[in-house]
Motif scaffolding. Structure first.
Motif, PDB file in Angstrom:
ATOM      1  N   LEU A 120     -36.592  28.878   5.299  1.00 12.24           N
ATOM      2  CA  LEU A 120     -37.882  29.561   5.184  1.00 12.24           C
ATOM      3  C   LEU A 120     -39.014  28.595   5.524  1.00 12.24           C
ATOM      4  CD1 LEU A 120     -37.261  31.430   1.813  1.00 12.24           C
ATOM      5  CD2 LEU A 120     -37.371  32.486   4.082  1.00 12.24           C
ATOM      6  N   GLU A 144     -38.449  43.936   4.568  1.00 16.08           N
ATOM      7  CA  GLU A 144     -39.849  44.111   4.961  1.00 16.08           C
ATOM      8  C   GLU A 144     -40.635  44.799   3.855  1.00 16.08           C
ATOM      9  OE1 GLU A 144     -41.523  47.163   8.008  1.00 16.08           O
ATOM     10  OE2 GLU A 144     -41.225  45.317   9.159  1.00 16.08           O
ATOM     11  N   ILE A 152     -40.657  36.369   0.716  1.00 22.24           N
ATOM     12  CA  ILE A 152     -39.693  37.357   1.168  1.00 22.24           C
ATOM     13  C   ILE A 152     -38.493  36.646   1.795  1.00 22.24           C
ATOM     14  CG2 ILE A 152     -39.275  39.342   2.666  1.00 22.24           C
ATOM     15  CD1 ILE A 152     -42.254  39.935   2.559  1.00 22.24           C
ATOM     16  N   VAL A 153     -37.320  36.907   1.257  1.00 20.71           N
ATOM     17  CA  VAL A 153     -36.087  36.294   1.752  1.00 20.71           C
ATOM     18  C   VAL A 153     -35.398  37.216   2.757  1.00 20.71           C
ATOM     19  CG1 VAL A 153     -33.819  35.395   1.102  1.00 20.71           C
ATOM     20  CG2 VAL A 153     -35.789  35.024  -0.397  1.00 20.71           C
ATOM     21  N   GLU A 154     -35.376  38.505   2.454  1.00 23.37           N
ATOM     22  CA  GLU A 154     -34.798  39.504   3.351  1.00 23.37           C
ATOM     23  C   GLU A 154     -35.620  40.777   3.272  1.00 23.37           C
ATOM     24  OE1 GLU A 154     -30.759  40.297   2.311  1.00 23.37           O
ATOM     25  OE2 GLU A 154     -30.049  38.277   2.765  1.00 23.37           O
ATOM     26  N   GLU A 160     -42.757  40.288   6.527  1.00 20.85           N
ATOM     27  CA  GLU A 160     -41.334  40.132   6.785  1.00 20.85           C
ATOM     28  C   GLU A 160     -40.834  38.806   6.216  1.00 20.85           C
ATOM     29  OE1 GLU A 160     -41.754  40.476  10.972  1.00 20.85           O
ATOM     30  OE2 GLU A 160     -41.674  42.661  10.973  1.00 20.85           O
ATOM     31  N   ARG A 161     -39.573  38.457   6.521  1.00 23.82           N
ATOM     32  CA  ARG A 161     -38.942  37.251   5.980  1.00 23.82           C
ATOM     33  C   ARG A 161     -39.848  36.029   6.148  1.00 23.82           C
ATOM     34  NH1 ARG A 161     -34.162  34.387   4.701  1.00 23.82           N
ATOM     35  NH2 ARG A 161     -34.033  32.353   5.697  1.00 23.82           N
TER      36      ARG A 161
END
Length: 223
Positions: free
Chosen positions: A11, A59, A55-57, A78-79
């Motif tokens: 990330l 939307e 956010i990891v996964e 998003e991610r």
């Protein structure tokens, strides 16, 4: 917490840190990952929040609501995007923004108070993370400018073209992921029927191609 299986070290917030350093940071922050189903609130307007989320996964959409209950979609996240920053840093500031999952979502939550006071203990790792947090504030200015530019377009077709160009730039691909028509209409602040009609015309003219969850601008600009 162990973040290897989620590739948390990839990330943007942790760019420059190894997987082991990222895991060390998350353990020191007492961070946690939480799952949200599509359509559920990630953060709700007026609710107290003490964490900064990543956010990891999936939307998330940012939605504002006026005094009459009318919703307006600000933008999608998003991610890698950060959420909850304002409410975590300014807990006494009431916000009229909600975050809603438009897909199934995983969010990494980091307690702000621990982050704020852990500099001496975490050393270089803390400095790297704080640098990226400051970059996020700069990006918020960019997103706001994009929204103003989008809504200043004179016609719906101009808004659609610019909307796709912004998505292409942000996602780094020509064929971009898009939300459903209802949500897209909210982002463009237009009538859903008018949007559907204009999209069909643009597709027939060869300007765009699309399916349910993606859209591609076939020519750079034709108005």
């Amino acid at each position: 917490m162990a973040g290897y299986h989620l590739d948390l070290h990839l990330l943007h917030l942790f760019e420059g840190l190894t997987a082991a350093e990222t895991d060390q940071f998350l353990a020191g922050m007492n961070a946690s990952v939480r799952r949200y189903e599509k359509g559920k609130y990630v953060l709700q307007a007026g609710k107290k929040n003490e964490n900064i989320g990543v956010i990891v996964e999936g939307e998330i959409q940012v939605i504002s609501e006026d005094v009459h209950g009318n919703e307006s979609v600000s933008h999608s996240l998003e991610r890698g995007a950060l959420v909850g920053i304002t409410t975590a840093i300014l807990p006494d500031k009431a916000m009229n923004l909600s975050l809603v999952a438009t897909t199934n979502v995983l969010v990494l939550w980091i307690p702000y108070n621990i982050l704020l006071t852990s500099g001496a203990r975490m050393g270089r790792i803390h400095g790297v993370v704080m640098k990226h947090l400051l970059q996020v504030f700069a990006w918020k200015t960019v997103i706001m400018a994009e929204k103003i530019q989008l809504l200043s377009q004179k016609t719906l077709r101009e808004r659609i073209v610019l909307y796709l160009q912004q998505k292409m730039w942000r996602q780094g691909v020509d064929k971009v992921h898009i939300p459903g028509r209802i949500q897209m209409a909210k982002e463009l602040e237009c009538n859903r029927s008018a949007l559907t009609r204009e999209l069909s015309i643009m597709k027939a003219e060869g300007i765009i191609s699309f399916e349910d969850d993606w859209m591609q601008l076939c020519v750079e600009k034709r108005l």
